[in-house]
Design a protein around this motif. Structure first.
Motif, PDB file in Angstrom:
ATOM      1  N   MET A 155       0.861  -1.276   0.210  1.00  0.00           N
ATOM      2  CA  MET A 155       0.019   0.073   0.100  1.00  0.00           C
ATOM      3  C   MET A 155       0.938   1.257  -0.101  1.00  0.00           C
ATOM      4  N   LEU A 156       0.394   2.378  -0.444  1.00  0.00           N
ATOM      5  CA  LEU A 156       1.140   3.535  -0.527  1.00  0.00           C
ATOM      6  C   LEU A 156       0.303   4.654   0.329  1.00  0.00           C
ATOM      7  N   THR A 157      -0.333   4.279   1.443  1.00  0.00           N
ATOM      8  CA  THR A 157      -1.291   4.843   2.173  1.00  0.00           C
ATOM      9  C   THR A 157      -0.567   6.220   2.547  1.00  0.00           C
ATOM     10  N   GLU A 210      -6.019   3.091  -6.065  1.00  0.00           N
ATOM     11  CA  GLU A 210      -6.194   1.863  -5.501  1.00  0.00           C
ATOM     12  C   GLU A 210      -5.393   1.535  -4.285  1.00  0.00           C
ATOM     13  N   MET A 211      -4.122   1.931  -4.512  1.00  0.00           N
ATOM     14  CA  MET A 211      -3.135   1.616  -3.517  1.00  0.00           C
ATOM     15  C   MET A 211      -3.005   2.614  -2.544  1.00  0.00           C
ATOM     16  N   ASP A 212      -4.055   3.404  -2.520  1.00  0.00           N
ATOM     17  CA  ASP A 212      -4.359   4.500  -1.381  1.00  0.00           C
ATOM     18  C   ASP A 212      -3.373   5.707  -1.149  1.00  0.00           C
ATOM     19  N   ALA A 213      -2.773   5.916  -2.266  1.00  0.00           N
ATOM     20  CA  ALA A 213      -1.585   7.179  -2.601  1.00  0.00           C
ATOM     21  C   ALA A 213      -2.747   8.166  -2.420  1.00  0.00           C
ATOM     22  N   GLY A 222       8.116   2.382   0.842  1.00  0.00           N
ATOM     23  CA  GLY A 222       8.064   1.126   1.808  1.00  0.00           C
ATOM     24  C   GLY A 222       6.739   1.115   2.579  1.00  0.00           C
ATOM     25  N   GLU A 223       7.162   0.464   3.854  1.00  0.00           N
ATOM     26  CA  GLU A 223       6.274   0.395   4.976  1.00  0.00           C
ATOM     27  C   GLU A 223       6.047   1.863   5.481  1.00  0.00           C
TER      28      GLU A 223
END
Lengths: 299, 299
Positions: free
Chosen positions: B1-3, B25-28, B293-294
Motif C-alpha cells: 500500500m502507498l497510504t 487503489e493503492m491508497d496514495a 516502503g512500509e
C-alpha cells in the motif's frame, strides 16, 4: 503439367490473378472472361467474351469464390460487361467438362444438375478450408488488435468451435500469450482442446463461461451467441464472428447492450488476396491434374 | 500500500488513467494536474493547477511518457492549460521527492540536476521495456497484416536486433508460421537465436540476407537499413521500423525504390493504451513501494 487443357476463367477478384498465373505456368490454354480491364498481361492467355468461345472445346470452367448470383450473373471485378452462365451454354460443353466454383448457389446447382456437368465446390473442401484458416486467423488478429485497447497477451479469449478455423485460431491466440478457452460439442474436440493445453468446455455451458471474457471469436454457423449469453458478458468484451453470413451472434442485442460485435465472414480475400489466391490455385491445380492427369500432356 | 504518500500526476495520455487508477487503489493521495477536462472520477484524487499545490508536501511526481518539451512544458491531453515544470518549483519539494518520467529530455535532466532531485526514466528500465515489447509486437503484427497482400504464415521475415523487443518479435512471428531470420552482433544473441530454432546471422552480413525478404522488422536505433541494403531487397518487401525516432531506415531511398517503409516508434500507447498504462502503473508502484516502503503506511 496441364498442357493443352482448355480452361475458361469467368470473373473473380484479385485472388483469381494468382489462379491465372499458376494455371498459365502449368501450360494450360486459358481464356479469360470478365478481365477486359485488367492491365496485367499473361503470356498465352486470351481475353474473350462468353459468346466468342466454342463451348464444345472447354475442358474446365473456373467461377469466382461466390459462384453466380440468383440469376446466373458472375461477379467481374475487372470488367463492366455482365457475364451470365446459362444451362444452354453449359450443355454445349463436352460431357467431361467440370465447373470449379468457390461455393454452390441455388442457381448454379440447378443449372449444373440440368446440364449434367460436375460442380466442384472448392470452399467446401477440407484442405482448402484449412489452408484458408490461416489468412482468416491473421485477419481476425488484425481486427482484434484494431478494436481493443488491451493486448491479446494476457487476455481471456473464448473460441467457439474447434473446426478447421477454430483450431487455427486457438493455436495462434495461445501462441500470443492469451488465456484461451475453447467451446465444442464433440468429445474428440474437447479432448483435442485439452491436449493443446487449452481449457475445453461444452458449448451447452456457454452462459456460465462468458463472465470474464475479453475477446470472443465465433466460428459456429448457428445462433450460439444469443441475447441470453451476451447479457452475461462484460460490457467491454469484443465479439468477432467469422462464421458464414449471417454469423452466429445476436448483433441487435449486442448493440443494445453496448458490446462491440463485428461480422467478418470472408477475411482471406480482404487481408491476404495473394496468399488466398495461391491457396485456390494450388488446390485447383491438384484437382485438374487428378482429373485430366497425364493425358493432357499428350494433348 | 502507498497510504498517505503525496503523488502529483502531471499530464499524460490515456495510459495515465491506468496509473491514476492503480495508485488510487493503492491508497496514495493523488493530485492531478492537466486533467481538468477528464470526465472520469477517481474517488479521493484531487484536480488542481500547479500553482495551487504546496510543493513542500510532494513525495513523488509522475510526468508523461515523453517527459517535458525543451522549454519545460508538459503534454496534457485532458487539458487546454499549459503546465510548466520549473527548477524553482522543484527546489521547493522535499529532498526525498522523486520524478518519474517515461524518458529523459535535455531540459528535464538539467532541471533535475540543478534542483538535486532524483529522475527515474521508466522507459529505460529493462522490465518496463520487456513488458512494453508485447503491445509493440502486437502493433507490429497489425501493421504487417494491414500492409501486405500475403500472410505472415510462410513469409520470409527478417528481424534486426535481438534486444528486448527483437526477442518478442522473433518469438511471435515464429509462432505464426513465418520463416524467421534474426540479425545480431553479440555472440550470445546469435546463440540465443539458434536456440530458439531460428536462423541467426551477423548484422555485418545484412546485405547478403535481404534478397528474398518479404517483411523486415528493425529494432536497432542506428542506420542499418542503408540504401545499399535496401537496393538488394525485392520491390514488394515491407519494412516496419520500430526503433526510436528517427529509426534505422533510409526512408528517402526506400521510397525512391518503391519499397513500403513504415516508421512506428511508439506503438504501445496507440494499439493498447490500457495494457500500456497498466505496465507503467505496475512498474511505478513497485518502485514507489521499494522507495517509500512500509513507512508510508504509518504516514
Amino acid at each position: 503439367m496441364l498442357t493443352g487443357l482448355n480452361i475458361v476463367i469467368m470473373g473473380g477478384d484479385a485472388r483469381y490473378l494468382e489462379v491465372i498465373r499458376k494455371l498459365n505456368e502449368m501450360d494450360a490454354q486459358l481464356t479469360l472472361i470478365g478481365f477486359d480491364q485488367l492491365d496485367q498481361y499473361f503470356n498465352g492467355a486470351v481475353k474473350a467474351d462468353i459468346d466468342d468461345i466454342d463451348a464444345a472445346k472447354v475442358d474446365a470452367i473456373v467461377l469466382p469464390a461466390n459462384g453466380t448470383d440468383e440469376n446466373g450473373f458472375i461477379e467481374t471485378i475487372f470488367s463492366n460487361k455482365p457475364v451470365k452462365l446459362t444451362e444452354e451454354w453449359l450443355e454445349k460443353t463436352p460431357a467431361h467438362c467440370s465447373v470449379y466454383s468457390g461455393i454452390g448457389t441455388p442457381y448454379l446447382e440447378r443449372c449444373l444438375r440440368s446440364a449434367n456437368r460436375e460442380l466442384v465446390k472448392l470452399f467446401e473442401r477440407d484442405d482448402l478450408a484449412i489452408y484458408n484458416s490461416v489468412p482468416t486467423a491473421e485477419g481476425t488478429l488484425m481486427l482484434v488488435i484494431q478494436n481493443t485497447d488491451f493486448t491479446i497477451h494476457g487476455a481471456n479469449v473464448l473460441i467457439l468451435g474447434l473446426g478447421r478455423t477454430g483450431m487455427t485460431l486457438a493455436r495462434i491466440f495461445h501462441a500470443l500469450g492469451a488465456k484461451v478457452k475453447v467451446a465444442a460439442r464433440r468429445p474428440e474436440h474437447l479432448a483435442r482442446i485439452a491436449e493443446m493445453g487449452l481449457s475445453p468446455f461444452h458449448i451447452d455451458d456457454l452462459e456460465s463461461h462468458v463472465g470474464d471474457v475479453d475477446i470472443c471469436l465465433n466460428t459456429i454457423p448457428a445462433k450460439v451467441l444469443t441475447g441470453k449469453v451476451i447479457a452475461k458478458m462484460p460490457a467491454q468484451a469484443l465479439i468477432v464472428d467469422i462464421a458464414s453470413k449471417p454469423g452466429g451472434t445476436d448483433f441487435r442485442y449486442a448493440e443494445k447492450r453496448g458490446i462491440k460485435a463485428i461480422l467478418a465472414p470472408s477475411l482471406p480475400g480482404i487481408v491476404a488476396p495473394k496468399t488466398a489466391g495461391r491457396i485456390i490455385a494450388n488446390v485447383l491445380t491438384d484437382l485438374l491434374i487428378e482429373k485430366f492427369g497425364e493425358e493432357s500432356e499428350e494433348a
